[in-house]
Design a protein around this motif. Structure first.
Motif, mmCIF file in Angstrom:
data_model
loop_
_atom_site.group_PDB
_atom_site.id
_atom_site.type_symbol
_atom_site.label_atom_id
_atom_site.label_comp_id
_atom_site.label_asym_id
_atom_site.label_seq_id
_atom_site.Cartn_x
_atom_site.Cartn_y
_atom_site.Cartn_z
ATOM 1 N N LEU A 48 58.406 78.592 28.979
ATOM 2 C CA LEU A 48 57.529 79.279 29.929
ATOM 3 C C LEU A 48 57.188 78.439 31.156
ATOM 4 O O LEU A 48 56.416 78.892 32.006
ATOM 5 N N ARG A 70 61.754 76.401 35.526
ATOM 6 C CA ARG A 70 62.541 77.585 35.877
ATOM 7 C C ARG A 70 62.930 77.549 37.355
ATOM 8 O O ARG A 70 64.084 77.780 37.708
ATOM 9 N N ARG A 112 66.729 87.570 32.518
ATOM 10 C CA ARG A 112 66.112 87.179 31.243
ATOM 11 C C ARG A 112 64.649 86.797 31.387
ATOM 12 O O ARG A 112 63.851 87.055 30.494
ATOM 13 N N PHE A 113 64.309 86.185 32.513
ATOM 14 C CA PHE A 113 62.940 85.724 32.706
ATOM 15 C C PHE A 113 62.009 86.811 33.254
ATOM 16 O O PHE A 113 60.826 86.578 33.418
ATOM 17 N N ARG A 171 67.647 85.091 35.902
ATOM 18 C CA ARG A 171 66.500 85.789 36.506
ATOM 19 C C ARG A 171 66.157 87.049 35.713
ATOM 20 O O ARG A 171 65.002 87.364 35.507
ATOM 21 N N LEU A 177 63.327 73.282 30.090
ATOM 22 C CA LEU A 177 63.109 74.637 29.579
ATOM 23 C C LEU A 177 63.267 74.712 28.060
ATOM 24 O O LEU A 177 62.650 75.548 27.421
#
Length: 131
Positions: free
Chosen positions: A102, A107, A129-130, A127, A97
């Motif tokens: 991305l 992830r 944050r993404f 989770r 990462l």
């Protein structure tokens, strides 16, 4: 001569004698570590010979010299995940990462590693944050 050991190891690998090929590559690596691409050959032989522990060790060494190789880090994370080593899988996925924030595959590997370690709080934060 390192070149002779390299070619001999390749011949053993072609003959599917993976243990002997690995031993030959290891001997060549000890004799002349800078003269050939021993890690690449060892990774190939350990992969073909289904020796995941040795493969993981070789891939770890390769990541030190190829720090920006996303595919290598992902392969290592998958290998650790399949061998039920979630802490190692987490470390490799995090490095992946750092290379590509991305990367959905990195992830998911990280999320799975955190889940396996029961790090729910950290998983929930990541989770979020993404999203």
């Amino acid at each position: 001569d390192a070149r002779v050991l390299l070619e001999l190891g390749k011949l053993y690998a072609e003959g599917k004698d993976y243990a002997q090929a690995a031993a030959t590559f290891e001997a060549g690596r000890a004799a002349a570590p800078a003269e050939a691409d021993w890690l690449t050959e060892l990774a190939r032989v350990y992969d073909l010979g289904k020796n995941s522990d040795r493969l993981a060790a070789v891939l770890e060494e390769q990541t030190a010299t190829s720090a920006d190789d996303l595919a290598l880090h992902l392969r290592l994370a998958k290998l650790h995940a399949n061998a039920n080593r979630p802490a190692d899988a987490e470390r490799a996925a995090r490095r992946a990462l750092h290379i590509d924030v991305l990367s959905a595959e990195a992830r998911e590997l990280l999320f799975a590693a955190l889940t396996a370690q029961r790090k729910e709080k950290e998983l929930a934060e990541l989770r979020k944050r993404f999203e």
